[in-house]
Design an enzyme around this catalytic site. Structure first.
Site, PDB file in Angstrom:
ATOM      1  N   THR A 103       0.656  -1.081  -0.189  1.00 39.53           N
ATOM      2  CA  THR A 103      -0.035   0.108  -0.167  1.00 39.53           C
ATOM      3  C   THR A 103       0.541   1.247  -0.254  1.00 39.53           C
ATOM      4  O   THR A 103       0.707   2.427  -0.161  1.00 39.53           O
ATOM      5  CB  THR A 103      -0.923  -0.047   1.227  1.00 39.53           C
ATOM      6  OG1 THR A 103      -1.994  -1.224   1.139  1.00 39.53           O
ATOM      7  CG2 THR A 103      -1.808   1.205   0.882  1.00 39.53           C
TER       8      THR A 103
ATOM      9  N   SER B  32       1.674  -7.150  -1.022  1.00 42.73           N
ATOM     10  CA  SER B  32       2.006  -8.656   0.248  1.00 42.73           C
ATOM     11  C   SER B  32       1.135  -9.997   0.367  1.00 42.73           C
ATOM     12  O   SER B  32       2.177 -10.979   1.172  1.00 42.73           O
ATOM     13  CB  SER B  32       1.496  -8.531   1.742  1.00 42.73           C
ATOM     14  OG  SER B  32       0.200  -7.545   2.079  1.00 42.73           O
TER      15      SER B  32
ATOM     16  N   THR C 293       0.890  -3.790   4.606  1.00 46.32           N
ATOM     17  CA  THR C 293       0.795  -4.544   5.644  1.00 46.32           C
ATOM     18  C   THR C 293      -0.161  -5.699   6.282  1.00 46.32           C
ATOM     19  O   THR C 293      -0.324  -6.359   7.160  1.00 46.32           O
ATOM     20  CB  THR C 293      -0.149  -2.917   6.647  1.00 46.32           C
ATOM     21  OG1 THR C 293      -1.120  -2.713   5.625  1.00 46.32           O
ATOM     22  CG2 THR C 293       0.382  -1.682   5.917  1.00 46.32           C
ATOM     23  N   ASP C 294      -1.018  -6.607   5.120  1.00 44.70           N
ATOM     24  CA  ASP C 294      -1.336  -7.645   5.205  1.00 44.70           C
ATOM     25  C   ASP C 294      -0.462  -8.434   6.209  1.00 44.70           C
ATOM     26  O   ASP C 294      -0.665  -9.711   6.950  1.00 44.70           O
ATOM     27  CB  ASP C 294      -2.154  -7.937   3.654  1.00 44.70           C
ATOM     28  CG  ASP C 294      -3.665  -6.828   3.954  1.00 44.70           C
ATOM     29  OD1 ASP C 294      -3.760  -6.235   4.633  1.00 44.70           O
ATOM     30  OD2 ASP C 294      -3.751  -7.300   3.090  1.00 44.70           O
TER      31      ASP C 294
END
Length: 379
Positions: free
Chosen positions: A58, A105, A139-140
């Protein structure tokens, strides 16, 4: 002797400046390429050196809608484009920016992480002129990658993971500040010997304990039970405690590894069928982690299937918890021998999967694997 006083003074400065290359002095903001082929486009001898390995996510995402915090394209921008929007970052450190990958990710794999580990070892750990490194990441799965790097890169230099919850084109995008703060932490002497770190939303969290606690908000990466290691105000890191490592940490040397054995996670629920664990093994899983109910609970039938898998296939099965925090104690395992499952202790399912994969890569047997996980148990 052929040396002037000015030459001696400049040489002394080059030797004593923190993390600067032991080379003849250079004018500030010039280009410099080091022995590993890393290029610093804004080089200043008075600043520490930091490598950025960008993987996408992101933080490099874009959208035509400046209010969009979903539905954007991840990994759309390169790291140099991101850096061009943060000129202050070059006043913090000399930066060698590398576009290692540019993916969502969810597409991060163990092979990619092994490559990052090898690069970090060679280009950061083994280079005495490097202060530390920053890894930009979606971030996932950031917590999984950070946990992996924490276990495999242990030279004492800070390896800092950063990301963002809003794409780069969003109003009040959080990526630029997170990246600036991550570089500042990587350049900070007080960040040494703490293992890998996660820096987002003004907080510094141990990668060993960090987890994503909210799918959407910026204040998402936390260690609920253990707390943050420090925070950042006006781009100045402050650590609450001296450097320390987790009691349950297991260090793995992956220098000779080019693959990690497959480990699957199965989520426990009411009416869970036993065929899922047999299917995982039949399709190549060398280890299985169960995200159990409560403190690792599963149905009576599924518990029998676990014992059957362990006994017949000699495959480790780790009982973890689907709750955000807590422990699966060794007391939850009625018989503690090679033919029974292993209690994850405080490791959550995603941490358990990574750790089990690394232990299998080390060729550790069921007894040795149980001993490593036992360091994260209390009862």
């Amino acid at each position: 002797m052929g040396f002037s006083l000015r030459t001696l003074a400049v040489s002394a400065l080059a030797i004593t400046t923190y993390a600067s290359p032991l080379i003849s002095p250079r004018t500030a903001n010039t280009s410099y390429t080091n022995s590993n082929g890393l290029t610093f486009n804004h080089f200043n001898n008075s600043l520490p050196n930091v490598t950025i390995l960008a993987t996408g996510g992101t933080i490099a995402g874009t959208s035509k809608d400046k209010t969009a915090t979903a539905g954007y394209k991840s990994g759309a921008l390169g790291i140099n484009t991101l850096l061009s929007e943060i000129p202050d970052i070059f006043n913090v450190a000399n930066i060698a920016a590398i576009q290692a990958n540019n993916v969502n990710s969810g597409d991060i794999s163990s092979s990619l992480l092994l490559n990052l580990t090898h690069r970090l070892q060679t280009e950061v750990c083994d280079d005495p002129t490097m202060s530390g490194a920053v890894i930009t990441h979606g971030t996932d799965t950031l917590e999984e990658s950070a946990f992996f790097i924490d276990a495999t890169v242990n030279c004492g230099k800070p390896i800092v993971f950063v990301g963002s919850m809003r794409p780069s084109t969003a109003i009040s995008a959080d990526g630029p500040m997170n990246l600036l703060q991550g570089v500042n932490v990587a350049a900070d002497k007080n960040a040494k010997d703490r293992g890998a770190l996660v820096v987002l939303n003004d907080r510094i969290v141990s990668a060993f304990f960090a987890t994503k606690t909210h799918a959407n908000t910026m204040d998402t990466f936390q260690a609920y039970e253990q707390g943050s290691l420090g925070f950042i105000v006006s781009n100045k890191p402050y650590f609450y405690y001296p450097a320390v490592q987790a009691n349950a940490k297991h260090v793995v040397d992956v220098s000779d590894l080019d693959a990690i054995p497959r480990v699957d996670i199965l989520y426990a629920y009411e009416d869970m069928q036993t065929d899922s664990i047999y299917s995982a093994v039949q399709n190549g899983a060398k280890g299985v982690v169960i995200a159990g109910q409560g403190a690792g609970g599963v149905s009576t039938d599924f518990a029998s299937a676990i014992n059957d898998i362990v006994a017949k296939h000699n495959i480790p099965v780790v009982l973890s918890h689907r709750t955000v925090n807590g422990e699966v104690p060794t007391a939850a395992i009625t018989a503690k021998n090679a033919q029974t499952p292993i209690a994850s202790g405080m490791f959550n399912p995603q941490q358990s999967r990574i750790l089990l994969g690394l232990l299998l890569a080390e060729k550790k047997g069921l007894v040795e694997i149980r001993e490593v996980f036992s360091k994260a148990t209390v009862a």
